[in-house]
Scaffold this motif. Sequence first.
Motif, PDB file in Angstrom:
ATOM      1  N   TYR A   9     -21.588  39.323  48.295  1.00 25.95           N
ATOM      2  CA  TYR A   9     -20.150  39.561  48.275  1.00 25.95           C
ATOM      3  C   TYR A   9     -19.554  39.145  46.932  1.00 25.95           C
ATOM      4  O   TYR A   9     -18.871  39.905  46.277  1.00 25.95           O
ATOM      5  N   SER A  10     -19.859  37.919  46.497  1.00 31.57           N
ATOM      6  CA  SER A  10     -19.215  37.408  45.290  1.00 31.57           C
ATOM      7  C   SER A  10     -19.734  38.091  44.037  1.00 31.57           C
ATOM      8  O   SER A  10     -19.025  38.193  43.043  1.00 31.57           O
ATOM      9  N   VAL A  15     -12.667  40.605  44.125  1.00 26.43           N
ATOM     10  CA  VAL A  15     -11.481  40.344  44.921  1.00 26.43           C
ATOM     11  C   VAL A  15     -10.528  39.541  44.054  1.00 26.43           C
ATOM     12  O   VAL A  15     -10.879  38.488  43.547  1.00 26.43           O
ATOM     13  N   GLN A  16      -9.343  40.060  43.876  1.00 34.00           N
ATOM     14  CA  GLN A  16      -8.396  39.402  42.996  1.00 34.00           C
ATOM     15  C   GLN A  16      -7.942  38.056  43.543  1.00 34.00           C
ATOM     16  O   GLN A  16      -7.768  37.113  42.808  1.00 34.00           O
ATOM     17  N   ASP A  17      -7.766  37.951  44.816  1.00 38.26           N
ATOM     18  CA  ASP A  17      -7.325  36.706  45.418  1.00 38.26           C
ATOM     19  C   ASP A  17      -8.509  36.059  46.119  1.00 38.26           C
ATOM     20  O   ASP A  17      -8.830  36.380  47.245  1.00 38.26           O
ATOM     21  N   THR A  22      -9.908  36.305  54.846  1.00 32.46           N
ATOM     22  CA  THR A  22     -10.032  37.463  55.724  1.00 32.46           C
ATOM     23  C   THR A  22     -10.732  38.609  55.001  1.00 32.46           C
ATOM     24  O   THR A  22     -11.632  39.247  55.557  1.00 32.46           O
ATOM     25  N   ALA A  23     -10.338  38.845  53.754  1.00 30.38           N
ATOM     26  CA  ALA A  23     -10.968  39.911  52.979  1.00 30.38           C
ATOM     27  C   ALA A  23     -12.442  39.592  52.727  1.00 30.38           C
ATOM     28  O   ALA A  23     -13.306  40.465  52.804  1.00 30.38           O
ATOM     29  N   LYS A  24     -12.711  38.315  52.446  1.00 29.00           N
ATOM     30  CA  LYS A  24     -14.086  37.906  52.193  1.00 29.00           C
ATOM     31  C   LYS A  24     -14.945  38.090  53.452  1.00 29.00           C
ATOM     32  O   LYS A  24     -16.050  38.619  53.380  1.00 29.00           O
ATOM     33  N   GLU A  29     -19.047  41.056  56.500  1.00 29.00           N
ATOM     34  CA  GLU A  29     -19.426  41.815  57.700  1.00 29.00           C
ATOM     35  C   GLU A  29     -19.821  43.248  57.348  1.00 29.00           C
ATOM     36  O   GLU A  29     -20.749  43.794  57.939  1.00 29.00           O
ATOM     37  N   ALA A  30     -19.120  43.856  56.391  1.00 24.59           N
ATOM     38  CA  ALA A  30     -19.451  45.223  55.980  1.00 24.59           C
ATOM     39  C   ALA A  30     -20.841  45.271  55.351  1.00 24.59           C
ATOM     40  O   ALA A  30     -21.631  46.181  55.627  1.00 24.59           O
ATOM     41  N   VAL A  31     -21.136  44.287  54.500  1.00 26.73           N
ATOM     42  CA  VAL A  31     -22.457  44.225  53.880  1.00 26.73           C
ATOM     43  C   VAL A  31     -23.510  43.996  54.962  1.00 26.73           C
ATOM     44  O   VAL A  31     -24.558  44.632  54.967  1.00 26.73           O
TER      45      VAL A  31
END
Length: 149
Positions: A9-10, A15-17, A22-24, A29-31
Amino acid sequence: MENVLNSIYSNSIMVQDQSNDTAKEAAVEAVHARVVAKPNFIRGSVELLVLYLLSQKDYYGYELSQLMNSLSDGVIKIPIGSLYPALYKLIEYGFISDHKEQVGKRMTRVYYHLEQPGFQRMHILITEYTKVHKAISSILDYTPEPEKK
């Protein structure tokens, strides 16, 4: 596993924020859904499986799908919507051909037949599969020697 997914993910999603948990979580989960839940083993094996089954006899598409499901005890479920594009590609490459047969008074089925180039392709894929399967088994059988103190 979570550390691996967090790392993916990272490293791959900007991700700007960074404080947006929640976005993380959604990205992780998508990955997870793409990488873990849907392995490519089956997708990459469809060509081999279709060619092999057609080397036994001619089948129509739905019959191929059901046969794979049945022979694999439900592990290999190829949706009809995924199988037909694979069949069309095999026809395009000259590995298989299709022919219509009338079933009953009004219904016709399209049967698929393995052609000589398809036999050759099947043997290449079986050789490749056998080599990769052996290599993967060797790696999975590996246990390091205990360190001597």
